[in-house]
Motif scaffolding. Sequence first.
Motif, PDB file in Angstrom:
ATOM      1  N   TYR A 165       1.931   2.298  -5.171  1.00 10.60           N
ATOM      2  CA  TYR A 165       2.352   1.441  -4.054  1.00 10.60           C
ATOM      3  C   TYR A 165       1.411   1.603  -2.858  1.00 10.60           C
ATOM      4  N   ILE A 166       1.060   2.859  -2.573  1.00 12.38           N
ATOM      5  CA  ILE A 166       0.154   3.115  -1.438  1.00 12.38           C
ATOM      6  C   ILE A 166      -1.208   2.457  -1.671  1.00 12.38           C
ATOM      7  N   ILE A 167      -1.709   2.556  -2.920  1.00 11.71           N
ATOM      8  CA  ILE A 167      -3.008   1.944  -3.241  1.00 11.71           C
ATOM      9  C   ILE A 167      -2.935   0.427  -3.064  1.00 11.71           C
ATOM     10  N   GLU A 168      -1.830  -0.175  -3.516  1.00 13.49           N
ATOM     11  CA  GLU A 168      -1.679  -1.625  -3.356  1.00 13.49           C
ATOM     12  C   GLU A 168      -1.654  -2.014  -1.878  1.00 13.49           C
ATOM     13  N   GLU A 169      -0.910  -1.216  -1.075  1.00 12.62           N
ATOM     14  CA  GLU A 169      -0.860  -1.518   0.353  1.00 12.62           C
ATOM     15  C   GLU A 169      -2.243  -1.362   1.004  1.00 12.62           C
ATOM     16  N   LYS A 170      -2.961  -0.318   0.605  1.00 15.21           N
ATOM     17  CA  LYS A 170      -4.308  -0.122   1.148  1.00 15.21           C
ATOM     18  C   LYS A 170      -5.238  -1.273   0.770  1.00 15.21           C
ATOM     19  N   ASN A 171      -5.133  -1.719  -0.489  1.00 18.40           N
ATOM     20  CA  ASN A 171      -5.977  -2.842  -0.917  1.00 18.40           C
ATOM     21  C   ASN A 171      -5.641  -4.105  -0.144  1.00 18.40           C
ATOM     22  N   LYS A 172      -4.324  -4.299   0.074  1.00 19.09           N
ATOM     23  CA  LYS A 172      -3.914  -5.476   0.833  1.00 19.09           C
ATOM     24  C   LYS A 172      -4.437  -5.408   2.265  1.00 19.09           C
TER      25      LYS A 172
END
Length: 636
Positions: free
Chosen positions: A263-270
């Motif tokens: 989830y954190i990686i997805e938020e960072k990518n976003k």
Amino acid sequence: MDDSSDDDISESEMGQFEDKIYEELKSGSQQVKLTDKSFTCPYCPKKRKRDYLYQELLQHASGVGKSTSDKRSAKEKAGHLALIKYLEKDLGKMVGPVKPLDENGTPIGASHSDKFVWPWKGIVVNIPTRRAEDGRCVGESGSRLRDEFIRRGFNPTRVMPLWNYRGHSGYAVVEFITGWPGLHNAMCFEQAYEAEQHGRQYWIEEHENPKPGLYAWVAREDDYRLSNIVGEHLRKVADLKSIQEIMEEEARKQERLVSNLTYIIEEKNKHMQEMEEKCNEKMKDLNDAVSEKDRLLQEYNEEWRKLQSSTHDHFQRIFNDHEKLKLQLESYKKELELCAEELEKREAKNGSERKKLSEEIAENAERNRSLQLAAIEQQRVDEKVLKLAEEQKRKKEELHNRIRKLEKELDEKQALELEIVQLRGSLKVMEHMEDEDEKEVFTKIDGLVKDLRDREEQLADLEALRQTLTVKERRSNDELQDARKELISAFKELPIRSHIGVKRMGELDIEPFLEAMRLKYHEDEAEDKASELCSLWEEYLRDPSWHPFQTIEVDGEAKRIIRSDDEKLRGLKEELGEKAYNAVINALVEMNEFNASGSYIVLELWNYKERRKAPLIEGVEVLLDHWNTQKLKRIM
């Protein structure tokens, strides 16, 4: 064993020497075993650590005997290989082997269905106690027990003796680290005491008449449910868990951790994508602003060229009018001289006519004197015009392109002021000229007054236009300087490799100083000396009282150059050579050119390939190329 290189052996003789040392160890000529659980290395007498456990000594001998380092001699390796052989064949039976781990990573002997006290605990009983003077029982402290267990390789974190109202109960709880390494240490702890016949089962059978020594084992479900002080303590500080439950709990934690990280990686990518979009928008706005700036600058330059051309034409017309007025004054002077000659030729027949004639002569003389004064004033005005023209030319050569716009407007203003002065001078001349044709004189005066007012209005319009252009130029320069500062900041923060970069103008190069010091000192001392000299000359450069410049005139233009007779620079050249001297000269020239008033280092956008100051457009092009390259890399 002598490890000196004088009587060392070859690699081919190591096997024979190893067998010889092994026989010596078997015969007891070398002491290896100190106590039942303490050993020493007879071939490392200088080593600080003299006492080893069996496993520690075996690991030490293996590391030295199988070493590939050239620092270890062949004799030293052969002796430690013989020690390994002696430990494994002759002393290995005295130490119980450590049970390995199964395929799931848990120690063999620990069943998945058995419930252990969690976190891992060990139980120690039969701790010797004695009665103190106050009647309470006292026994061995937990820290001493912990040190003993650490020495034996069980690595507990804490040993907690259990106390009741009578004092020391003779029981203690041993705590191990959580995780599989802690369970491994706990199982080794239990197996060691089980091998010594001091395990849990032996305690159950012999607790009424126990043997001397401690009994110990790993706490399990039966111990957790005891009604004595041990069970009560375990129920307060721990839980019961099977290995399967612990593995499932760790799996759940791992799964939650993976989910959270995903989830954190997805938020960072976003967030990174949003930042990239914002950067693209900012870059587009910057490109538009630069394009608009170029367009406005081009229009302004075109308007300035037109204004310059019109100003030149207007100045030429003023000069032509001035020449015409000068010719008119000359003609008036000649006419007056002719009138004076005619009056002198007349002869008055009576006194009244002579008196009238003398009055006319005096009046003509006064007129002639006024005319001469007007001619002198005109000559002065002419000289002022020439001086103003020369002054304008000299200023134009000195300022060049920096104040070219304001210079042309100043020329036009001065030309108009000169024309006004001339017109006022003409008015004064007309006021002193009393001719018989007064109507014609007044007509000329009215024309000059009207022309004077037109010139003054035109001068006011040009002054307003000059102020407008000045404000516009300053605003444009401020915007360009702000854009240049932002561009320099971008080049400092981004890892851009290009011929365009940021240069510290006025910074002193240390390499010539280091090269000069290497000729006098060793490498380490040369670096320190060069650093000290460089720091000293940087202080000189920032000193406002030191000004090694002189101003000369080249082709009518003032130019600042370095004084050749400056004592500091001359001493530097004689002591450290031409390169160090040139490094200081370059720093002085750069500081004088880019920050003459501040005398400190400034950052400037620089074209390293052509060794010049880089214009704004070159820096923007390099920044855009870098951005497009990084964007293509992210896409690929």
